[in-house]
Design a protein around this motif. Structure first.
Motif, PDB file in Angstrom:
ATOM      1  N   LYS A 256       0.698  -1.098   0.028  1.00  0.00           N
ATOM      2  CA  LYS A 256       0.037  -0.211  -0.009  1.00  0.00           C
ATOM      3  C   LYS A 256       0.852   1.288   0.153  1.00  0.00           C
ATOM      4  O   LYS A 256       0.656   2.189  -0.696  1.00  0.00           O
ATOM      5  CB  LYS A 256      -1.148  -0.059   1.207  1.00  0.00           C
ATOM      6  CG  LYS A 256      -1.981  -1.161   0.902  1.00  0.00           C
ATOM      7  CD  LYS A 256      -2.966  -1.123   2.387  1.00  0.00           C
ATOM      8  CE  LYS A 256      -3.885  -2.047   2.235  1.00  0.00           C
ATOM      9  NZ  LYS A 256      -4.979  -2.076   3.582  1.00  0.00           N
ATOM     10  N   ARG A 259       2.443   1.626  -3.604  1.00  0.00           N
ATOM     11  CA  ARG A 259       1.624   2.333  -4.521  1.00  0.00           C
ATOM     12  C   ARG A 259       1.296   3.882  -4.491  1.00  0.00           C
ATOM     13  O   ARG A 259       1.497   4.448  -5.210  1.00  0.00           O
ATOM     14  CB  ARG A 259       0.198   1.413  -4.296  1.00  0.00           C
ATOM     15  CG  ARG A 259      -0.822   1.898  -5.384  1.00  0.00           C
ATOM     16  CD  ARG A 259      -2.226   1.228  -5.238  1.00  0.00           C
ATOM     17  NE  ARG A 259      -3.070   1.906  -6.071  1.00  0.00           N
ATOM     18  CZ  ARG A 259      -4.283   1.571  -6.255  1.00  0.00           C
ATOM     19  NH1 ARG A 259      -4.798   0.658  -5.365  1.00  0.00           N
ATOM     20  NH2 ARG A 259      -5.212   2.022  -7.256  1.00  0.00           N
ATOM     21  N   GLU A 263       2.576   6.386  -7.349  1.00  0.00           N
ATOM     22  CA  GLU A 263       1.640   7.020  -8.227  1.00  0.00           C
ATOM     23  C   GLU A 263       1.614   8.765  -7.510  1.00  0.00           C
ATOM     24  O   GLU A 263       1.097   9.532  -8.210  1.00  0.00           O
ATOM     25  CB  GLU A 263       0.119   6.573  -7.767  1.00  0.00           C
ATOM     26  CG  GLU A 263      -0.017   5.356  -8.330  1.00  0.00           C
ATOM     27  CD  GLU A 263      -1.381   4.680  -8.011  1.00  0.00           C
ATOM     28  OE1 GLU A 263      -2.184   5.412  -7.416  1.00  0.00           O
ATOM     29  OE2 GLU A 263      -1.910   3.686  -8.686  1.00  0.00           O
TER      30      GLU A 263
END
Length: 444
Positions: A256, A259, A263
């Protein structure tokens, strides 16, 4: 002549000219990488920045001017030499205003091109050294890293070199070696210094609270969530986020976090909206993270996202005479804080400081210094002496060496570390005494 072994990117869609220019620069002692387009060269520069770029102006796709603008936008300030076969003065003026080192018309004189490159590389090296020195001065003023040993000088130089760069850094070292100090120094000497500095101990973060703490939540996301709350990633916006012991996160939480970092945006719990992230991450750990990656304890992709650069802090036992300097610093701070008169650190105290192995590193030393300043009993640990003990066993040379070390140590104690007086009492030349002290690990 241009400095040898500079990495030069040559960019030209004319493959014949690209090969000829690459051969010229290679013969001049440079490492050369050739590209037929600006986009290809820009991608390579993002992986490893060259020392200089020589590019054609007119190319299909990303031309020389667009490549120059993209390099500068990416924060890459290497000299860029622009080549053209069109002799357009307006283009030359535009290129120079945009930051090009020079603008040469084809066919150019090879010696002149090499001279232009030499000038550009020399100017860039001078600018880089000036920036390093300015950062070093800023670093000393903001968060001084104490010590004059080779290890501490190298650490200061490393921090000064990395602080201005917007790159993520992994700081590793034993417990108590100042990893947090290094993280704060990186932030204080960076362009992000005026923005938030947010630290989080991943080992102390309950798995159930990870998303709330890291990503934040919207009002009403769960019972008791009465208002919106930004997570740690958002709170560090524009500044620096320090992740301590990131390896303690469970694999699902590592995914998590990765990511969000890839991004560069985060979604608060209970909110259907992505918020952009602008932060630098400094990761601190006492663990050998590459070894942990190989063992499967840390995601490799997360590690490489965090490890744009690395810094290793040395243990205190490797600092030599810096131990005394750092001890005096913390003892002085404690004495001023509590309004006490600082006791004198005599020869015996200094010798004990140097002899102790300091398994707790600077953290242990700081506690000892504060106790010493307050006069709380025996504050300085009494580890074993550096010199060999005298015993009735061993070879004759070993027993003679032990006896000699004992006598030198006794003389130094008698004269409070004054090597001139000790040498006179022992009947030795000063240089001979110094040689023997080095041999036996003795300090004045």
């Amino acid at each position: 002549m241009t400095p040898p072994a500079a990495l030069i990117h040559v960019v030209d869609d004319d493959t014949d000219h690209l090969a000829a220019l690459s051969d010229l620069l290679d013969a001049a002692g440079h490492a050369v990488m050739g590209f037929t387009g600006g986009a290809e060269a820009l991608s390579a520069a993002a992986l490893r920045a060259p020392d200089a770029v020589v590019t054609d102006l007119r190319m299909p796709g990303m031309d020389g001017m667009a490549l120059l603008a993209a390099l500068r936008e990416a924060g890459l300030a290497m000299p860029v030499v622009m080549l053209t076969g069109h002799g357009d003065v307006q283009h030359a003026v535009r290129a120079m205003r945009a930051g090009a080192e020079d603008f040469l018309e084809k066919p150019y004189d090879a010696a002149h091109l090499l001279a232009v490159l030499a000038r550009g590389l020399e100017t860039a090296a001078t600018r880089s050294e000036l920036l390093r020195l300015q950062t070093l001065m800023q670093l000393r003023e903001a968060h001084p890293i104490l010590g004059e040993s080779a290890a501490m000088s190298a650490l200061r130089d490393r921090v000064a070199a990395l602080a201005p760069l917007d790159v993520n850094v992994v700081v590793t070292g034993e417990t108590g070696t100042g990893k947090e100090l290094v993280a704060r120094a990186l932030h204080a000497a960076s362009p992000r210094a005026g923005r938030p500095y947010v630290a989080i101990n991943c080992a102390a973060l309950p798995e159930a609270l990870f998303e709330i703490e890291m990503f934040g939540h919207a009002a009403g996301a769960f019972p008791g969530a009465q208002s919106d709350k930004a997570g740690k990633l958002e709170a560090a916006g524009g500044g620096t986020l320090v992740l301590d012991e990131v390896e303690a996160l469970a694999p699902a939480l590592q995914a998590k976090l990765l990511r969000a970092l890839e991004e560069r945006q985060v979604e608060r719990l209970g909110e259907n909206r992505l918020r952009p992230l602008d932060l630098r991450i400094v990761t601190t750990s006492k663990t050998d993270l590459p070894a942990l990656v190989r063992a499967g304890g840390l995601r490799a992709d997360l590690y490489w996202r965090l490890a744009g650069a690395d810094i290793e802090t040395e243990p205190l036992r490797a600092m030599g005479q810096d131990i005394i300097l750092i001890f005096a610093h913390y003892a002085g701070l404690a004495a001023r804080r509590y309004g006490r008169t600082l006791p004198e650190t005599g020869f015996l105290e200094r010798r004990a400081l140097l002899a102790h192995p300091w398994p707790g590193n600077v953290r242990e030393l700081k506690a000892a210094a504060e106790s010493f300043a307050l006069g709380l009993g025996r504050a300085i640990p009494t580890g074993g002496d550096a010199a060999p003990a005298v015993t009735g066993t061993g070879t004759l040379p070993e027993r003679l060496a032990a006896f000699e070390a004992r006598e030198i140590r006794a003389a130094l104690e008698r004269f409070s570390g004054n090597t001139d007086l000790a040498a006179r009492a022992l009947g030795l030349p000063r240089r001979t005494l110094n040689d023997k002290m080095n041999r036996y690990g003795l300090r004045s």
